[in-house]
Design a protein around this motif. Structure first.
Motif, PDB file in Angstrom:
ATOM      1  N   TYR A  85       0.848  -1.193   0.000  1.00  0.00           N
ATOM      2  CA  TYR A  85       0.000   0.000   0.000  1.00  0.00           C
ATOM      3  C   TYR A  85       0.887   1.247   0.000  1.00  0.00           C
ATOM      4  O   TYR A  85       2.024   1.207   0.483  1.00  0.00           O
ATOM      5  N   PRO A  86       0.380   2.359  -0.540  1.00  0.00           N
ATOM      6  CA  PRO A  86       1.226   3.546  -0.696  1.00  0.00           C
ATOM      7  C   PRO A  86       1.554   4.274   0.604  1.00  0.00           C
ATOM      8  O   PRO A  86       2.563   4.976   0.679  1.00  0.00           O
ATOM      9  N   ASP A  87       0.714   4.098   1.633  1.00  0.00           N
ATOM     10  CA  ASP A  87       0.946   4.826   2.888  1.00  0.00           C
ATOM     11  C   ASP A  87       0.166   4.162   4.017  1.00  0.00           C
ATOM     12  O   ASP A  87      -0.678   3.295   3.786  1.00  0.00           O
ATOM     13  N   ARG A  88       0.457   4.583   5.240  1.00  0.00           N
ATOM     14  CA  ARG A  88      -0.176   3.986   6.422  1.00  0.00           C
ATOM     15  C   ARG A  88      -1.685   4.213   6.446  1.00  0.00           C
ATOM     16  O   ARG A  88      -2.443   3.365   6.890  1.00  0.00           O
ATOM     17  N   LYS A  89      -2.124   5.389   5.984  1.00  0.00           N
ATOM     18  CA  LYS A  89      -3.558   5.673   5.981  1.00  0.00           C
ATOM     19  C   LYS A  89      -4.292   4.661   5.106  1.00  0.00           C
ATOM     20  O   LYS A  89      -5.358   4.171   5.482  1.00  0.00           O
ATOM     21  N   SER A  90      -3.729   4.327   3.953  1.00  0.00           N
ATOM     22  CA  SER A  90      -4.352   3.327   3.069  1.00  0.00           C
ATOM     23  C   SER A  90      -4.410   1.963   3.735  1.00  0.00           C
ATOM     24  O   SER A  90      -5.403   1.238   3.600  1.00  0.00           O
ATOM     25  N   LEU A  91      -3.356   1.598   4.465  1.00  0.00           N
ATOM     26  CA  LEU A  91      -3.354   0.322   5.185  1.00  0.00           C
ATOM     27  C   LEU A  91      -4.412   0.343   6.286  1.00  0.00           C
ATOM     28  O   LEU A  91      -5.128  -0.638   6.482  1.00  0.00           O
ATOM     29  N   GLY A 126      -2.207 -17.351   1.104  1.00  0.00           N
ATOM     30  CA  GLY A 126      -1.856 -16.282   2.012  1.00  0.00           C
ATOM     31  C   GLY A 126      -1.767 -14.944   1.285  1.00  0.00           C
ATOM     32  O   GLY A 126      -1.296 -14.865   0.150  1.00  0.00           O
ATOM     33  N   VAL A 127      -2.241 -13.891   1.955  1.00  0.00           N
ATOM     34  CA  VAL A 127      -2.177 -12.532   1.429  1.00  0.00           C
ATOM     35  C   VAL A 127      -1.607 -11.636   2.521  1.00  0.00           C
ATOM     36  O   VAL A 127      -2.078 -11.664   3.662  1.00  0.00           O
ATOM     37  N   GLU A 128      -0.577 -10.881   2.164  1.00  0.00           N
ATOM     38  CA  GLU A 128      -0.007  -9.878   3.060  1.00  0.00           C
ATOM     39  C   GLU A 128      -0.334  -8.507   2.485  1.00  0.00           C
ATOM     40  O   GLU A 128      -0.070  -8.238   1.318  1.00  0.00           O
ATOM     41  N   LEU A 129      -0.940  -7.655   3.306  1.00  0.00           N
ATOM     42  CA  LEU A 129      -1.207  -6.275   2.945  1.00  0.00           C
ATOM     43  C   LEU A 129      -0.272  -5.439   3.802  1.00  0.00           C
ATOM     44  O   LEU A 129      -0.310  -5.541   5.030  1.00  0.00           O
ATOM     45  N   TYR A 130       0.585  -4.633   3.175  1.00  0.00           N
ATOM     46  CA  TYR A 130       1.583  -3.945   3.994  1.00  0.00           C
ATOM     47  C   TYR A 130       1.963  -2.587   3.444  1.00  0.00           C
ATOM     48  O   TYR A 130       1.648  -2.225   2.316  1.00  0.00           O
ATOM     49  N   VAL A 131       2.639  -1.846   4.303  1.00  0.00           N
ATOM     50  CA  VAL A 131       3.205  -0.551   3.925  1.00  0.00           C
ATOM     51  C   VAL A 131       4.664  -0.552   4.371  1.00  0.00           C
ATOM     52  O   VAL A 131       4.992  -1.010   5.474  1.00  0.00           O
TER      53      VAL A 131
END
Length: 163
Positions: A85-91, A126-131
């Motif tokens: 993700y592009p930034d913490r807010k998006s996460l 498995g899926v990892e969503l990260y910043v």
């Protein structure tokens, strides 16, 4: 083979292509829940999805896997697909969306270099969503190597991005 060859610095991973058992269920997850755009759909056999109009970040197909059960957890294969993700807010926004949908998480971690949420797609992939953190904030050892770790992610701090 030791010849000191290094992959070019600007090389990147282009996309992941997943074998799925049910295309509609996978699209409900990747498109409906995570928000990827459907770029192309080939009936009930395949779809190509992306963020921002790219030709595809994720391919989904049932060519060899329609109706198949998930792969055993303790076997070789894909561990997870990591989505940056592009930034913490998006996460924080996707965390809130998943939480409101009561979608189960398998974990959440602070790795020093990144902050990550973990879950499984409908086929158990498995899926990892990260910043990523800025590179100058990455923890380093005394000799300058990256010092990644796994610690509990401070969800309250992450969610403060939405205030």
């Amino acid at each position: 083979m030791e010849d000191n060859y290094k992959v070019p610095e600007k090389t990147r991973i282009g996309h992941v292509h997943l074998k799925v058992s049910d295309l509609d269920k996978s699209l409900d997850f990747y498109h409906g829940l995570l928000g990827f755009e459907i770029i192309q759909r080939l009936g009930d056999q395949a779809a190509f999805i992306s963020a921002g109009g790219y030709h595809h970040h994720i391919g989904l197909n049932t060519w060899q896997s329609k109706g198949a059960p998930p792969a055993p957890k303790h076997s070789t294969g894909l561990f997870h697909t990591a989505i940056v993700y592009p930034d913490r807010k998006s996460l924080a926004q996707i965390f809130k969306r998943l939480q409101e949908a009561n979608y189960p998480f398998t974990g959440a971690a602070d790795h020093g270099v990144s902050e990550a949420l973990y879950l499984d797609d409908p086929d158990g992939n498995g899926v990892e969503l990260y910043v990523d953190r800025p590179k100058d904030e990455w923890p380093k050892t005394e000799d300058g190597e990256i010092d990644m770790y796994t610690r509990r992610l401070d969800i309250n701090d992450l969610m403060s991005e939405l205030d």
